[in-house]
Write a protein that holds these residues in place. Structure first.
Motif, PDB file in Angstrom:
ATOM      1  N   SER A   5      -4.801   0.609   7.769  1.00 43.71           N
ATOM      2  CA  SER A   5      -3.669   1.271   7.121  1.00 43.71           C
ATOM      3  C   SER A   5      -2.353   0.619   7.529  1.00 43.71           C
ATOM      4  O   SER A   5      -1.445   0.454   6.706  1.00 43.71           O
TER       5      SER A   5
ATOM      6  N   LYS B 105       4.677   5.115  10.324  1.00 42.98           N
ATOM      7  CA  LYS B 105       4.195   5.721   9.081  1.00 42.98           C
ATOM      8  C   LYS B 105       2.672   5.867   9.063  1.00 42.98           C
ATOM      9  O   LYS B 105       2.141   6.693   8.317  1.00 42.98           O
ATOM     10  N   THR B 106       1.973   5.051   9.842  1.00 49.46           N
ATOM     11  CA  THR B 106       0.506   5.069   9.822  1.00 49.46           C
ATOM     12  C   THR B 106      -0.073   5.481  11.170  1.00 49.46           C
ATOM     13  O   THR B 106      -1.217   5.144  11.485  1.00 49.46           O
TER      14      THR B 106
ATOM     15  N   GLU C  72       0.653  -1.010   5.105  1.00 49.64           N
ATOM     16  CA  GLU C  72       2.015  -0.485   5.202  1.00 49.64           C
ATOM     17  C   GLU C  72       2.978  -1.545   5.730  1.00 49.64           C
ATOM     18  O   GLU C  72       4.153  -1.566   5.357  1.00 49.64           O
TER      19      GLU C  72
ATOM     20  N   GLN D 173      -3.877   6.281  12.126  1.00 51.61           N
ATOM     21  CA  GLN D 173      -4.736   5.855  11.011  1.00 51.61           C
ATOM     22  C   GLN D 173      -5.464   4.543  11.282  1.00 51.61           C
ATOM     23  O   GLN D 173      -6.457   4.244  10.621  1.00 51.61           O
TER      24      GLN D 173
END
Length: 269
Positions: A242, A234-235, A246, A238
């Motif tokens: 981050s 999902k990150t 998450e 990043q």
């Protein structure tokens, strides 16, 4: 041990909200508390020798982590550990940096001689040094080493009469008879301080609700690894900041079905 059976332990943790007493290091206290809260456990950090025996006696599990080592905390760990033993509370030990200095190694070997451990969790170097086997260590990080991780884990389990959990690129969990290799997780975990320490406390939460400590450890480490994989996806691109946020989200959101879908557990015969 079926993956469906392993996966259900997270639902039990969330239903029972076990109290996990942590005597842990100053670097990871906040992250550990937030991680336990996210997954559905109840953390408490109690260090004073005047109260640790009482706190340990009412906990679901006791976690002893020697990351920032001081004599007064070693004394508190011994008091708490003996109280936990007397009240049938499982004790988990994280021998952070064992092998890095003579004092740290001495303490890492002394605590298991005085306190009955349900589980010991560390990297290969830490576990090897607890049982007086040679393995390179740099600070609190394992070096490459030349040993057989499964063999070291089994030796530790047998020598310390406990469940040994060695985490790394692959995770090994054994009581000396039943041995599992787990292949979940993500390398970005190594870029966030305290992820190993939090893992020990997460295993503590699972151990508080599951009396088969091998099953509890397999379930906890698999859950943790799946949460890390989802958070990393999902990150992606990043960075670790981050990811850390998450990851806490995923500790709250990962379900038994996610573990069944993504869990990678192999029993070694």
């Amino acid at each position: 041990m079926k993956i469906e059976e392993i996966a259900q332990v997270i639902e039990t943790v969330r239903e029972r909200n076990p109290l996990v007493h942590n005597i842990t290091n100053v670097v990871v206290t906040n992250f550990t508390a937030n991680g336990l809260l996210a997954l559905g456990a109840s953390p408490v950090m109690a260090y004073a020798k005047e109260e640790v025996a009482e706190m340990a006696s009412i906990a679901g599990a006791l976690v002893l982590n020697m990351g920032t080592l001081r004599p007064e905390e070693v004394e508190a760990m011994l008091i708490a550990g003996k109280s936990a033993n007397a009240h049938n509370v499982p004790v988990l030990f994280d021998p952070v940096g064992a092998g890095a200095t003579s004092y740290r190694t001495e303490v890492a070997r002394y605590i298991p001689s005085e306190v009955k451990l349900a589980i010991i969790r560390g990297n290969a170097a830490e576990i090897a040094n607890v049982i007086d086997e040679k393995w390179e260590i740099k600070g609190v990080d394992a070096g490459e080493g030349n040993g057989d991780v499964v063999s070291i884990a089994k030796q530790a389990a047998e020598q310390l009469d406990t469940v040994a959990v060695i985490t790394g690129k692959e995770d090994v969990i054994t009581d000396g008879e039943r041995t599992f290799i787990l292949r979940n997780g993500h390398p970005i975990l190594t870029k966030v301080t305290g992820t190993g320490c939090l893992l020990t406390s997460v295993i503590g939460a699972f151990t508080a609700v599951e009396g088969d400590y091998v099953k509890a450890a397999v379930a906890a480490v698999t859950f943790y690894g799946v949460a890390a994989e989802i958070a990393a996806n999902k990150t992606a691109e990043q960075g670790p900041g981050s990811f850390q946020i998450e990851f806490l989200n995923q500790l709250a959101n990962v379900t038994a079905k996610d573990i069944e879908r993504y869990g990678n557990v192999e029993e070694v015969r």
